[in-house]
Design an enzyme around this catalytic site. Structure first.
Site, short mmCIF file in Angstrom:
data_model
loop_
_atom_site.label_atom_id
_atom_site.label_comp_id
_atom_site.label_asym_id
_atom_site.label_seq_id
_atom_site.Cartn_x
_atom_site.Cartn_y
_atom_site.Cartn_z
N LEU A 106 0.84 -1.20 0.00
CA LEU A 106 0.00 0.00 0.00
C LEU A 106 0.87 1.25 0.00
CD1 LEU A 106 -2.75 -0.87 2.66
CD2 LEU A 106 -2.87 -1.14 0.18
N ASP A 107 0.40 2.30 -0.67
CA ASP A 107 1.08 3.59 -0.60
C ASP A 107 1.14 4.05 0.85
OD1 ASP A 107 1.17 3.56 -3.37
OD2 ASP A 107 -0.65 4.77 -3.59
N THR A 108 2.10 4.90 1.15
CA THR A 108 2.30 5.37 2.53
C THR A 108 1.02 5.92 3.15
OG1 THR A 108 4.64 5.84 2.14
CG2 THR A 108 3.58 6.98 3.98
#
Length: 305
Positions: free
Chosen positions: A136-138
């Site tokens: 997942l993106d940050t």
């Protein structure tokens, strides 16, 4: 203390099968077999070491002892909190908060999920590096799947390539989306002049996102739409890029045209993942509740998964 070995056992159900072919039929890749042969693993038939050319008989017990894996270069094991949803000998499911990276990056070299999992593996003598199956993106919250062995990672990646691995997200988009359901099939590639940004472009990679409207609402006189999204592919920033292309960027996603008037990050949450367990073939589904910042933006969306 020595690290525990990861071991699988199989019972042969027919005569005359080469060990190599038998292992291939159980999803063990050529690369994994090479690692077993040269990096400290073992192939046993009825307790005796054999080569992949060994001819099996019905009723034989095949044991694969996988070699210990060294942590990835640059991945520093750290002690930190992990919201563990599920764990067994093969997989680890974690509920990731927003603002925490999945893997180290130039902007966040420490304190990521991977750093904390590496620290957990080191403390528990798990003989593996960190194999992130779903990243997942940050600033995206929600479920992350991690494999505890390169073979398990290979099996789960195979499910993802055949759409056997389901990932569902909840997001809040800017504006009213008129249609209740939309299938977005638009190729995604790197945006010219950027090392981070992606865009829809005809020479990009195939990508499909299914969109289903959960609710339409207003905040401070501005229209928003809560949506459920299902990924069929896993391109970088796929949902964010597809929603921008649709003309409805995610609330808070200032990289892709959204604004941060109501939320300080992209309003995107991985709410569920489902797959068949790589060892037992049992169907498994895991759920994650919406975090507080998205619930406050639209309480209705937390009740409609």
């Amino acid at each position: 203390m020595d690290k525990k070995k990861f071991i699988l056992e199989f019972i042969v159900e027919q005569d005359g099968v080469l060990l190599r072919e038998f292992l291939h039929s159980h999803g063990i890749s050529k690369r994994t077999l090479t690692a077993v042969k040269y990096d400290g693993g073992l192939l046993l038939v009825n307790g005796s070491e054999q080569t992949v050319r060994h001819l099996l008989k019905k009723g034989d017990t095949v044991t694969v002892q996988f070699p210990s894996e060294e942590p990835s270069v640059g991945l520093v094991p750290e002690t930190g909190n992990l919201a563990i949803v599920y764990e067994d000998e093969a997989i680890l499911i974690i509920d990731k908060p927003a603002a925490q990276g999945t893997i180290p990056s130039r902007d966040q070299p420490n304190g990521t999920i991977a750093n904390f999992v590496a620290g957990k593996f080191e403390a528990e003598h798990v003989p593996s590096t960190v194999h992130v199956v779903t990243r997942l993106d940050t600033d995206t919250s929600g479920l992350v799947c991690i494999a505890k062995n390169r073979h398990i990672h290979h099996l789960l990646s195979g499910q993802m390539q055949t759409t056997g691995f389901e990932r569902s997200y909840i997001a809040i988009a800017e504006g009213y989306i008129e249609k209740d359901t939309i299938i977005i099939e638009q190729p995604i590639g790197r945006k010219d002049g950027s090392i981070i940004e992606r865009t829809v472009r005809q020479n990009g990679q195939y990508a499909r996102t299914d969109v289903r409207v959960l609710s339409r609402f207003e905040r401070n006189g501005e229209p928003y739409t809560s949506v459920s999204l299902r990924l069929h592919t896993g391109r970088t920033h796929q949902i964010r890029v597809h929603m921008q292309w649709l003309g409805h960027p995610l609330a808070g996603d200032d990289l892709y045209g959204g604004t941060r008037r109501l939320i300080g990050r992209q309003a995107l949450h991985c709410a569920s993942i489902g797959f068949r367990h790589p060892l037992t073939n049992e169907p498994m589904t895991f759920m994650s509740d919406l975090p507080a910042d998205m619930v406050q933006l639209n309480p209705v969306s937390s009740q409609s998964k």
